[in-house]
Design a protein around this motif. Structure first.
Motif, PDB file in Angstrom:
ATOM      1  N   ARG A 287      30.793  32.226  39.392  1.00  0.00           N
ATOM      2  CA  ARG A 287      32.141  32.522  38.891  1.00  0.00           C
ATOM      3  C   ARG A 287      32.664  33.702  39.708  1.00  0.00           C
ATOM      4  O   ARG A 287      32.016  34.738  39.813  1.00  0.00           O
ATOM      5  N   VAL A 288      33.842  33.519  40.324  1.00  0.00           N
ATOM      6  CA  VAL A 288      34.399  34.569  41.179  1.00  0.00           C
ATOM      7  C   VAL A 288      35.772  34.995  40.657  1.00  0.00           C
ATOM      8  O   VAL A 288      36.696  34.195  40.629  1.00  0.00           O
ATOM      9  N   PRO A 289      35.907  36.276  40.214  1.00  0.00           N
ATOM     10  CA  PRO A 289      37.237  36.752  39.835  1.00  0.00           C
ATOM     11  C   PRO A 289      38.061  37.014  41.093  1.00  0.00           C
ATOM     12  O   PRO A 289      37.621  37.765  41.966  1.00  0.00           O
ATOM     13  N   LEU A 290      39.215  36.353  41.217  1.00  0.00           N
ATOM     14  CA  LEU A 290      40.042  36.488  42.420  1.00  0.00           C
ATOM     15  C   LEU A 290      41.088  37.580  42.229  1.00  0.00           C
ATOM     16  O   LEU A 290      41.218  38.483  43.051  1.00  0.00           O
ATOM     17  N   ILE A 291      41.832  37.478  41.120  1.00  0.00           N
ATOM     18  CA  ILE A 291      42.805  38.519  40.751  1.00  0.00           C
ATOM     19  C   ILE A 291      42.600  38.824  39.280  1.00  0.00           C
ATOM     20  O   ILE A 291      42.533  37.906  38.459  1.00  0.00           O
ATOM     21  N   GLU A 292      42.446  40.098  38.942  1.00  0.00           N
ATOM     22  CA  GLU A 292      42.226  40.512  37.551  1.00  0.00           C
ATOM     23  C   GLU A 292      43.354  41.431  37.136  1.00  0.00           C
ATOM     24  O   GLU A 292      43.532  42.498  37.731  1.00  0.00           O
ATOM     25  N   ARG A 293      44.159  40.987  36.165  1.00  0.00           N
ATOM     26  CA  ARG A 293      45.303  41.789  35.690  1.00  0.00           C
ATOM     27  C   ARG A 293      46.114  42.340  36.861  1.00  0.00           C
ATOM     28  O   ARG A 293      46.443  43.523  36.916  1.00  0.00           O
ATOM     29  N   GLY A 294      46.386  41.447  37.828  1.00  0.00           N
ATOM     30  CA  GLY A 294      47.251  41.807  38.944  1.00  0.00           C
ATOM     31  C   GLY A 294      46.560  42.444  40.137  1.00  0.00           C
ATOM     32  O   GLY A 294      47.182  42.685  41.173  1.00  0.00           O
ATOM     33  N   ILE A 295      45.249  42.715  40.006  1.00  0.00           N
ATOM     34  CA  ILE A 295      44.533  43.436  41.069  1.00  0.00           C
ATOM     35  C   ILE A 295      43.536  42.520  41.793  1.00  0.00           C
ATOM     36  O   ILE A 295      42.761  41.802  41.153  1.00  0.00           O
ATOM     37  N   CYS A 296      43.575  42.548  43.139  1.00  0.00           N
ATOM     38  CA  CYS A 296      42.647  41.733  43.937  1.00  0.00           C
ATOM     39  C   CYS A 296      41.213  42.156  43.646  1.00  0.00           C
ATOM     40  O   CYS A 296      40.905  43.351  43.646  1.00  0.00           O
ATOM     41  N   ARG A 297      40.316  41.191  43.442  1.00  0.00           N
ATOM     42  CA  ARG A 297      38.901  41.498  43.234  1.00  0.00           C
ATOM     43  C   ARG A 297      38.056  40.955  44.376  1.00  0.00           C
ATOM     44  O   ARG A 297      37.702  41.657  45.299  1.00  0.00           O
ATOM     45  N   GLU A 298      37.703  39.666  44.312  1.00  0.00           N
ATOM     46  CA  GLU A 298      36.764  39.129  45.302  1.00  0.00           C
ATOM     47  C   GLU A 298      37.351  37.907  45.985  1.00  0.00           C
ATOM     48  O   GLU A 298      38.400  37.415  45.595  1.00  0.00           O
ATOM     49  N   VAL A 299      36.632  37.420  47.001  1.00  0.00           N
ATOM     50  CA  VAL A 299      36.996  36.162  47.647  1.00  0.00           C
ATOM     51  C   VAL A 299      35.768  35.259  47.619  1.00  0.00           C
ATOM     52  O   VAL A 299      34.676  35.708  47.274  1.00  0.00           O
ATOM     53  N   VAL A 300      35.939  33.997  47.974  1.00  0.00           N
ATOM     54  CA  VAL A 300      34.816  33.058  47.916  1.00  0.00           C
ATOM     55  C   VAL A 300      34.163  32.901  49.293  1.00  0.00           C
ATOM     56  O   VAL A 300      34.830  33.018  50.324  1.00  0.00           O
ATOM     57  N   TYR A 301      32.847  32.646  49.279  1.00  0.00           N
ATOM     58  CA  TYR A 301      32.049  32.541  50.510  1.00  0.00           C
ATOM     59  C   TYR A 301      31.321  31.197  50.577  1.00  0.00           C
ATOM     60  O   TYR A 301      30.895  30.661  49.552  1.00  0.00           O
ATOM     61  N   ASP A 302      31.115  30.719  51.798  1.00  0.00           N
ATOM     62  CA  ASP A 302      30.153  29.643  52.045  1.00  0.00           C
ATOM     63  C   ASP A 302      28.994  30.271  52.830  1.00  0.00           C
ATOM     64  O   ASP A 302      28.971  31.492  53.051  1.00  0.00           O
ATOM     65  N   ALA A 303      28.032  29.449  53.256  1.00  0.00           N
ATOM     66  CA  ALA A 303      26.829  30.008  53.896  1.00  0.00           C
ATOM     67  C   ALA A 303      27.170  30.791  55.167  1.00  0.00           C
ATOM     68  O   ALA A 303      26.647  31.881  55.401  1.00  0.00           O
ATOM     69  N   GLN A 304      28.061  30.254  55.994  1.00  0.00           N
ATOM     70  CA  GLN A 304      28.337  30.887  57.291  1.00  0.00           C
ATOM     71  C   GLN A 304      29.126  32.190  57.138  1.00  0.00           C
ATOM     72  O   GLN A 304      28.792  33.198  57.760  1.00  0.00           O
TER      73      GLN A 304
END
Length: 440
Positions: A287-304
């Motif tokens: 589970r990846v939080p992308l934007i939380e209450r308007g604020i950027c958090r994380e992005v998604v990754y693959d293996a490379q």
């Protein structure tokens, strides 16, 4: 129908392909098998005119020699077909450039199965069951004096991934989708997804003889179909680790891009999306939080992209060869506290937009997108819909739209996104820049 493709035999097929790749000299290899049983009922002019069913399976083989990678795919899945596939993928690998920062295929991760991903009733849906659903849509169209066009599809999908590092992963998913476009005699059109013929019929009735309005900045209520476009574009432009590594992403941890009402997460285990336990590389989805209450958090990754960043994949790999990088396939935007009908009530003078089309990024870093409205754009005055307006072109930063979001509906819908299921509310944004009308 049986579930056409049982997971064990699909996984065994992937393992056989690995064996051929290793025999052909691969230092690492990965086999991805996707098998589909799809059925579709189409209707036009308020009559069913086609029932189709197809079953197919495809094997995608990633063949690695040192730091050279080749990918080939085939739907010829007997032993001779698999042997040829390994030879082809091997030949492609050996003539490819070395990838300086090749991080290797991923290692196994603990995977939790998702029971809600598969519904036997959907897998076994008959043409009669789909015809019943279509008849309900046509009845709603008849009652509104409009004509219905569209399709009702049901599908079961089996995915298996095996690689030389020990990944062995299988899952089954079912999907169904009902799409309707209703056409009115006076040229109006309305659109609806899922099981709502009434939505589309009512829209088509009310979009006839639209008026022109002046371009400029307008407060808007965006229906769920338009919000899906918002999320898909933001995912493509910014929520991917590849976009960050190529320095074209707007996403920086801690950066405020939206109002407090905007929270977007990607969660493969959310049964309201089209859930997936693992990605197309066989890595468990986090589970990846992308934007939380308007604020950027994380992005998604693959293996490379993860290897490049010195971290582990979040389970967002797409099938190889993949120029797009990792992608969030299970996005959900949090509901707000405003009843859906009251979003319009808050507009003194503004527009209600059903959906967008032909949207294209103009400036990824600022998330500026151009596109048009479609299938129902309405003028709102004093919190009430006055009538239809001509479709409009727009050029708008989707980030600025998030920042201008002043209300979010308390109800949400699951809709089909670019690659997966997206769960979205409707929203009100205080400003949206329209540049002109699309029709004369």
């Amino acid at each position: 129908m049986s579930h056409g493709h049982d997971p064990d035999s699909i996984l065994a097929l992937a393992e056989r392909a690995l064996g051929y790749a290793e025999a052909a000299g691969a230092t690492e290899a990965e086999a991805l098998v996707t098998a589909d049983d799809a059925r579709l009922t189409r209707f036009a002019n308020s009559e069913i005119h086609q029932n189709v069913a197809e079953t197919n399976a495809q094997l995608n083989l990633r063949f690695v020699v040192g730091k050279r990678v080749g990918v080939a795919s085939s739907n010829r899945l007997d032993d001779e077909g698999l042997r040829r596939l390994a030879e082809t993928a091997g030949a492609i690998a050996r003539t490819s450039e070395e990838l300086e920062d090749w991080g290797g295929l991923p290692e196994p991760t603990p995977i939790n199965a998702i029971a809600e991903a598969f519904a036997a009733a959907t897998a076994e849906a008959t043409p009669e069951l789909r015809a019943e659903g279509v008849r309900a849509v046509i009845a709603a169209a008849d009652a509104a004096g409009v004509t219905a066009y569209g399709s009702f599809s049901t599908a079961a999908e089996t995915i298996a991934v095996a690689n030389s590092k020990g990944i062995r992963a299988t899952q089954q998913r079912t999907t169904s989708q009902l799409l309707t476009v209703a056409m009115a005699p006076d040229g109006g059109s309305g659109y609806a997804e899922t099981a709502v013929g009434r939505d589309a019929a009512a829209k088509a009735r009310s979009t006839g003889n639209p008026v022109s309005i002046d371009p400029g900045d307008w407060p808007v209520v965006l229906e769920e179909y338009a919000v899906v476009d918002l999320l898909s574009m933001l995912a493509y432009m910014g929520f991917s680790a590849l976009a960050v590594q190529e320095e074209r992403s707007f996403s920086e941890p801690g950066r405020r891009v939206g109002s407090d009402l905007v929270t977007i997460v990607d969660d493969g285990a959310d049964p309201a999306t089209l859930p997936m336990a693992f990605d197309y590389e066989g890595v468990a989805k986090q589970r990846v939080p992308l934007i939380e209450r308007g604020i950027c958090r994380e992005v998604v990754y693959d293996a490379q992209t993860a290897a490049r960043a010195g971290r582990t994949s979040t389970g967002h790999g797409l099938p190889a060869p993949n120029p797009y990088g990792p992608f969030p396939l299970n996005m959900a935007m949090s509901a707000g506290s405003t009843p859906r009908d009251e979003l319009i009530g808050g507009l003194e003078r503004g527009l209600l937009v059903t959906r967008f089309h032909y949207t294209n990024p103009v400036h990824p870093k600022l998330a500026i997108v151009t596109g048009m409205t479609r299938d129902g754009t309405f003028l709102v005055e004093g919190g009430k819909i006055v009538g239809p307006v001509r479709n409009l072109r727009f050029t708008q930063s989707y980030l600025e739209a998030l920042a201008a979001t002043s209300a979010v509906s308390s109800e949400r819908r699951t809709l089909r996104g670019d690659f997966g299921g997206v769960v979205v509310p409707a929203i009100r944004a205080d400003s949206w820049t329209f540049t002109g009308s699309t029709e004369h």
